[in-house]
Design a protein around this motif. Structure first.
Motif, PDB file in Angstrom:
ATOM      1  N   ARG A  46     -11.064 -30.890 -17.253  1.00  0.00           N
ATOM      2  CA  ARG A  46     -10.412 -30.335 -18.445  1.00  0.00           C
ATOM      3  C   ARG A  46      -8.934 -30.707 -18.540  1.00  0.00           C
ATOM      4  N   TYR A  47      -8.368 -31.274 -17.465  1.00  0.00           N
ATOM      5  CA  TYR A  47      -6.943 -31.633 -17.479  1.00  0.00           C
ATOM      6  C   TYR A  47      -6.701 -33.129 -17.329  1.00  0.00           C
ATOM      7  N   ARG A  48      -7.735 -33.938 -17.304  1.00  0.00           N
ATOM      8  CA  ARG A  48      -7.526 -35.332 -16.905  1.00  0.00           C
ATOM      9  C   ARG A  48      -6.712 -36.138 -17.908  1.00  0.00           C
ATOM     10  N   ALA A  49      -7.038 -36.046 -19.174  1.00  0.00           N
ATOM     11  CA  ALA A  49      -6.244 -36.781 -20.170  1.00  0.00           C
ATOM     12  C   ALA A  49      -4.801 -36.286 -20.180  1.00  0.00           C
ATOM     13  N   THR A  50      -4.630 -34.992 -19.997  1.00  0.00           N
ATOM     14  CA  THR A  50      -3.284 -34.415 -19.971  1.00  0.00           C
ATOM     15  C   THR A  50      -2.473 -34.970 -18.813  1.00  0.00           C
ATOM     16  N   VAL A  51      -3.065 -35.011 -17.637  1.00  0.00           N
ATOM     17  CA  VAL A  51      -2.347 -35.476 -16.450  1.00  0.00           C
ATOM     18  C   VAL A  51      -2.002 -36.957 -16.559  1.00  0.00           C
ATOM     19  N   VAL A  52      -2.950 -37.783 -17.016  1.00  0.00           N
ATOM     20  CA  VAL A  52      -2.663 -39.213 -17.169  1.00  0.00           C
ATOM     21  C   VAL A  52      -1.559 -39.423 -18.197  1.00  0.00           C
ATOM     22  N   THR A  53      -1.569 -38.639 -19.270  1.00  0.00           N
ATOM     23  CA  THR A  53      -0.519 -38.750 -20.293  1.00  0.00           C
ATOM     24  C   THR A  53       0.841 -38.379 -19.714  1.00  0.00           C
ATOM     25  N   LEU A  54       0.892 -37.325 -18.920  1.00  0.00           N
ATOM     26  CA  LEU A  54       2.156 -36.932 -18.292  1.00  0.00           C
ATOM     27  C   LEU A  54       2.673 -38.023 -17.362  1.00  0.00           C
ATOM     28  N   ILE A  55       1.772 -38.639 -16.619  1.00  0.00           N
ATOM     29  CA  ILE A  55       2.181 -39.727 -15.729  1.00  0.00           C
ATOM     30  C   ILE A  55       2.727 -40.900 -16.539  1.00  0.00           C
ATOM     31  N   MET A  56       2.057 -41.195 -17.664  1.00  0.00           N
ATOM     32  CA  MET A  56       2.510 -42.294 -18.500  1.00  0.00           C
ATOM     33  C   MET A  56       3.845 -42.012 -19.178  1.00  0.00           C
ATOM     34  N   MET A  57       4.221 -40.751 -19.246  1.00  0.00           N
ATOM     35  CA  MET A  57       5.564 -40.428 -19.737  1.00  0.00           C
ATOM     36  C   MET A  57       6.617 -41.098 -18.866  1.00  0.00           C
ATOM     37  N   GLY A  58       6.350 -41.165 -17.558  1.00  0.00           N
ATOM     38  CA  GLY A  58       7.282 -41.846 -16.662  1.00  0.00           C
ATOM     39  C   GLY A  58       7.441 -43.302 -17.042  1.00  0.00           C
ATOM     40  N   TYR A  59       6.328 -43.969 -17.339  1.00  0.00           N
ATOM     41  CA  TYR A  59       6.359 -45.380 -17.735  1.00  0.00           C
ATOM     42  C   TYR A  59       7.186 -45.558 -19.006  1.00  0.00           C
ATOM     43  N   THR A  60       6.953 -44.695 -19.983  1.00  0.00           N
ATOM     44  CA  THR A  60       7.642 -44.832 -21.262  1.00  0.00           C
ATOM     45  C   THR A  60       9.126 -44.532 -21.149  1.00  0.00           C
ATOM     46  N   ILE A  61       9.463 -43.481 -20.423  1.00  0.00           N
ATOM     47  CA  ILE A  61      10.882 -43.137 -20.266  1.00  0.00           C
ATOM     48  C   ILE A  61      11.602 -44.227 -19.481  1.00  0.00           C
ATOM     49  N   GLY A  62      10.924 -44.799 -18.473  1.00  0.00           N
ATOM     50  CA  GLY A  62      11.521 -45.925 -17.752  1.00  0.00           C
ATOM     51  C   GLY A  62      11.815 -47.089 -18.680  1.00  0.00           C
ATOM     52  N   GLY A  63      10.842 -47.404 -19.565  1.00  0.00           N
ATOM     53  CA  GLY A  63      11.063 -48.475 -20.536  1.00  0.00           C
ATOM     54  C   GLY A  63      12.139 -48.138 -21.542  1.00  0.00           C
ATOM     55  N   ALA A  64      12.222 -46.856 -21.942  1.00  0.00           N
ATOM     56  CA  ALA A  64      13.228 -46.446 -22.925  1.00  0.00           C
ATOM     57  C   ALA A  64      14.635 -46.524 -22.349  1.00  0.00           C
ATOM     58  N   ILE A  65      14.787 -46.177 -21.080  1.00  0.00           N
ATOM     59  CA  ILE A  65      16.107 -46.222 -20.443  1.00  0.00           C
ATOM     60  C   ILE A  65      16.569 -47.669 -20.253  1.00  0.00           C
ATOM     61  N   ALA A  66      15.609 -48.591 -20.174  1.00  0.00           N
ATOM     62  CA  ALA A  66      15.972 -49.998 -19.975  1.00  0.00           C
ATOM     63  C   ALA A  66      16.900 -50.512 -21.062  1.00  0.00           C
ATOM     64  N   GLY A  67      16.702 -50.058 -22.319  1.00  0.00           N
ATOM     65  CA  GLY A  67      17.538 -50.533 -23.422  1.00  0.00           C
ATOM     66  C   GLY A  67      19.000 -50.123 -23.289  1.00  0.00           C
ATOM     67  N   PRO A  68      19.303 -48.812 -23.256  1.00  0.00           N
ATOM     68  CA  PRO A  68      20.704 -48.403 -23.117  1.00  0.00           C
ATOM     69  C   PRO A  68      21.363 -48.902 -21.842  1.00  0.00           C
ATOM     70  N   LEU A  69      20.595 -48.945 -20.729  1.00  0.00           N
ATOM     71  CA  LEU A  69      21.187 -49.421 -19.475  1.00  0.00           C
ATOM     72  C   LEU A  69      21.556 -50.898 -19.586  1.00  0.00           C
ATOM     73  N   THR A  70      20.715 -51.678 -20.250  1.00  0.00           N
ATOM     74  CA  THR A  70      21.022 -53.094 -20.444  1.00  0.00           C
ATOM     75  C   THR A  70      22.268 -53.277 -21.310  1.00  0.00           C
ATOM     76  N   VAL A  71      22.348 -52.511 -22.396  1.00  0.00           N
ATOM     77  CA  VAL A  71      23.511 -52.596 -23.282  1.00  0.00           C
ATOM     78  C   VAL A  71      24.798 -52.253 -22.529  1.00  0.00           C
ATOM     79  N   TRP A  72      24.702 -51.331 -21.578  1.00  0.00           N
ATOM     80  CA  TRP A  72      25.883 -50.900 -20.832  1.00  0.00           C
ATOM     81  C   TRP A  72      26.248 -51.873 -19.715  1.00  0.00           C
ATOM     82  N   LEU A  73      25.248 -52.337 -18.937  1.00  0.00           N
ATOM     83  CA  LEU A  73      25.540 -53.117 -17.738  1.00  0.00           C
ATOM     84  C   LEU A  73      25.574 -54.626 -17.970  1.00  0.00           C
TER      85      LEU A  73
END
Length: 460
Positions: free
Chosen positions: A151-178
Motif C-alpha cells: 500500500r506504500y510502494r508507489a509513495t516510497v519510490v516517488t519520495l526516493i525520486m524526489m532526491g533525484y529531481t532535487i539533485g537535478g534542480a540544484i545543478a542549475g543554480p549551482l552551475t550558474v554560481w560556480l
C-alpha cells in the motif's frame, strides 16, 4: 502465514512477506528511504548537470549541436548498459553490494570528468559515468519496494525520486554560481568529492533485502536481524526457516536470469506496455532536460534565466509526482495517464502560439510538471510487477529499454537544430512522446482494472 510467535528453541517457518506487509512504517524503513533519497540526489545531480554545463563545454571545445547531442547521448547509452548490467548483478549478488559499487563508480568517474582535457576524453568518461549512474535507481527501487507494504510502494519510490529531481534542480543554480568563477570542471570535481563519503555511510547503514535473501535462501541471520528491526517482538533467529508465501509456488531461486521471465503469464502484456510508456516518457523528459536551457536561450531568455526556469520546472515535476503517488498506490497506472494527456496541448501551444516570454515560461512549467510527474509515476511502478527473484532485472530492463527514448532525445534535438528548424517547432514534435506514453498507460491501466484484484496487483 506466520505471526509474531514467541521465541522457541525449535525451527519456525516465518513468512517474510507477512511480516513486511503488516508493519507500520518504522525507523528501519524511514532510515532506508532517507539513505536512498540521499544517493539518488547525487545520481540526479550527476545525470542532469551536463545540460547546464553544455553552454560552457560547447564554448571551450568549439563543438556543434550534433556533437553536443552525441555527448548527451553517450552518457544515456552508458546508463542503458548500466541498467542491464547492474540489474543482472543485483539479482545475482544482492542489491546492497551493487548499490555501493554504483555510488563508488559514479563518484570516481565524476572526479575524472573534471580533468577531461579533450572532447574525446569527455565522451569516454561520460559513458563510464553513465554506466555507473544507470545501475543505481533500479536497485534502490527494488530494495525499498521489498521492505515496504504494497500500500506504500508507489509513495516510497516517488519520495526516493524526489532526491533525484532535487539533485537535478540544484545543478542549475549551482552551475550558474560556480562555473563562471571556477570553470565547468569545478562542478564535476565538487560532485565527485561530495559523493565518495556516501560509500562509507552505505557500508555502515544499508541493509540487504530480506526478500532477496529469502528467495535465494541465503544468510538467515541477516534476514532475522532485518525482520526483528521491522517487528521488534518477532524474536526471529538464524535457526528459523524464512519463506515468501505470497510469491508463485515453484519460483525457485535461479542464478541464471532468462529474458523470457519478463514475459511470463500476465507479464506478456504488461512488460511491452510498460516499456512503450517508459520510452515515451523518457524521450520527453530527456529532451527537455538536455536541450531545455539551450532552447530557452534560443527563444530569448538569458543563460541564467534559462537555468532557473529549467530548475523550477524540475521541481514542478516532482510536486506533480508527489500529488500522484497515493492515487497510483490505490488505482494503478491509470492515475499516471492523466499527466501526459495534459502535457500534449501545452507543448503544442509552446510550438505554434505567438507567446510572450511570461506565457512561454508558464506553459513550459505546466508541460514539464506533467511530463516530470508522469516520469515519477513510471518510476513508481517499474519494479512492482515483478517477483523478488527477478525484480532488479525487471526494473533494470524497464529503465534501460526506456533509454531508447533518452538516447534518441538529445540526438534528435541536435540534428533538428543543425537543420535550422525553428526552436519553437521542436516542442510540437516533442508532444508526440507524451501522447505515446499516455496511450500505453491507458491500455496498461485498463488491463490492470479488468483483472481480478488478487492477480492484478503487482507482485510483491
Amino acid at each position: 502465514m506466520a505471526g509474531p510467535l514467541p521465541p522457541a528453541t525449535g525451527e519456525r517457518a516465518i513468512d517474510v512477506a507477512a511480516v513486511i506487509e503488516r508493519q507500520r512504517l518504522n525507523g528501519f524503513v524511514v532510515r532506508l528511504v532517507a539513505i536512498s533519497w540521499l544517493v539518488t540526489f547525487f545520481d540526479g545531480f550527476d545525470m542532469l548537470v551536463l545540460s547546464f554545463l553544455a553552454p560552457y563545454i560547447r564554448g571551450q571545445f568549439a563543438i556543434d549541436p550534433v556533437q553536443l547531442g552525441r555527448l548527451f547521448g553517450i552518457g544515456t547509452m552508458g546508463a542503458m548498459l548500466g541498467g542491464f548490467a547492474f540489474g543482472w548483478l543485483g539479482d545475482r549478488w544482492g542489491r546492497r553490494p551493487m548499490i555501493i559499487l554504483s555510488v563508488l563508480a559514479f563518484g570516481l568517474s565524476s572526479i575524472a570528468l573534471a580533468f577531461a582535457g579533450s572532447f574525446e576524453a569527455l565522451m569516454a568518461l561520460r559513458f563510464a559515468n553513465g554506466v555507473a549512474l544507470g545501475g543505481l535507481m533500479p536497485l534502490a527501487w527494488a530494495l525499498n519496494i521489498e521492505y515496504v507494504p504494497a500500500r506504500y510502494r508507489a509513495t516510497v519510490v516517488t519520495l526516493i525520486m524526489m532526491g533525484y529531481t532535487i539533485g537535478g534542480a540544484i545543478a542549475g543554480p549551482l552551475t550558474v554560481w560556480l562555473a563562471p568563477r571556477f570553470g565547468w570542471h569545478s562542478i564535476f570535481l565538487l560532485s565527485g568529492l561530495v559523493t565518495l563519503p556516501l560509500v562509507a555511510l552505505l557500508c555502515w547503514l544499508l541493509p540487504e533485502s530480506a526478500r532477496f535473501l529469502a528467495v535465494k535462501r541465503r544468510s538467515p541471520g541477516r534476514i532475522a536481524r532485518a525482520l526483528n528491526a521491522i517487528e521488534p517482538g518477532l524474536g526471529a533467529g538464524a535457526h528459523d526457516r524464512f519463506l515468501l508465501l505470497d510469491e508463485k509456488a515453484g519460483a525457485a531461486p535461479r542464478d541464471r536470469f532468462r529474458i523470457a521471465s519478463l514475459f511470463d503469464g500476465a507479464l506478456r502484456t504488461t512488460t511491452p506496455l510498460l516499456w512503450i510508456a517508459y520510452i515515451g516518457s523518457s524521450l520527453a523528459i530527456y529532451f527537455k532536460t538536455s536541450w531545455g536551457p539551450i532552447l530557452f536561450e534560443e527563444v530569448g531568455f538569458t543563460r541564467a534565466e534559462a537555468a532557473y526556469i529549467a530548475s523550477v520546472t524540475s521541481v514542478g515535476g516532482a510536486l506533480a509526482g508527489l500529488a500522484l503517488m497515493r492515487f497510483t498506490d490505490r488505482v494503478g497506472p491509470i492515475a499516471i495517464a492523466l499527466l501526459p494527456i495534459l502535457a500534449v496541448p501545452a507543448l503544442l501551444l509552446m510550438g505554434i502560439a505567438p507567446l510572450a516570454k511570461p506565457g512561454f515560461a508558464s506553459l513550459s512549467l505546466l508541460s514539464m510538471m506533467m511530463i516530470g510527474g508522469a516520469h515519477f509515476g513510471m518510476h513508481s511502478i517499474a519494479g512492482m510487477f515483478y517477483p523478488s527473484a527477478i525484480r532488479a532485472n525487471g526494473a533494470g530492463w524497464a529503465t534501460s529499454i526506456a533509454k531508447i527514448g533518452s538516447i534518441a532525445a538529445p540526438l534528435l534535438g541536435g540534428y533538428l537544430l543543425a537543420a535550422n528548424l525553428p526552436p519553437r517547432h521542436l516542442f510540437v514534435l516533442l508532444s508526440l512522446a507524451p501522447a505515446a506514453c499516455a496511450v500505453a498507460l491507458v491500455l496498461l491501466g485498463r488491463i490492470y482494472l479488468r483483472r481480478d484484484r488478487r492477480s492484478l496487483r503487482p507482485c510483491p
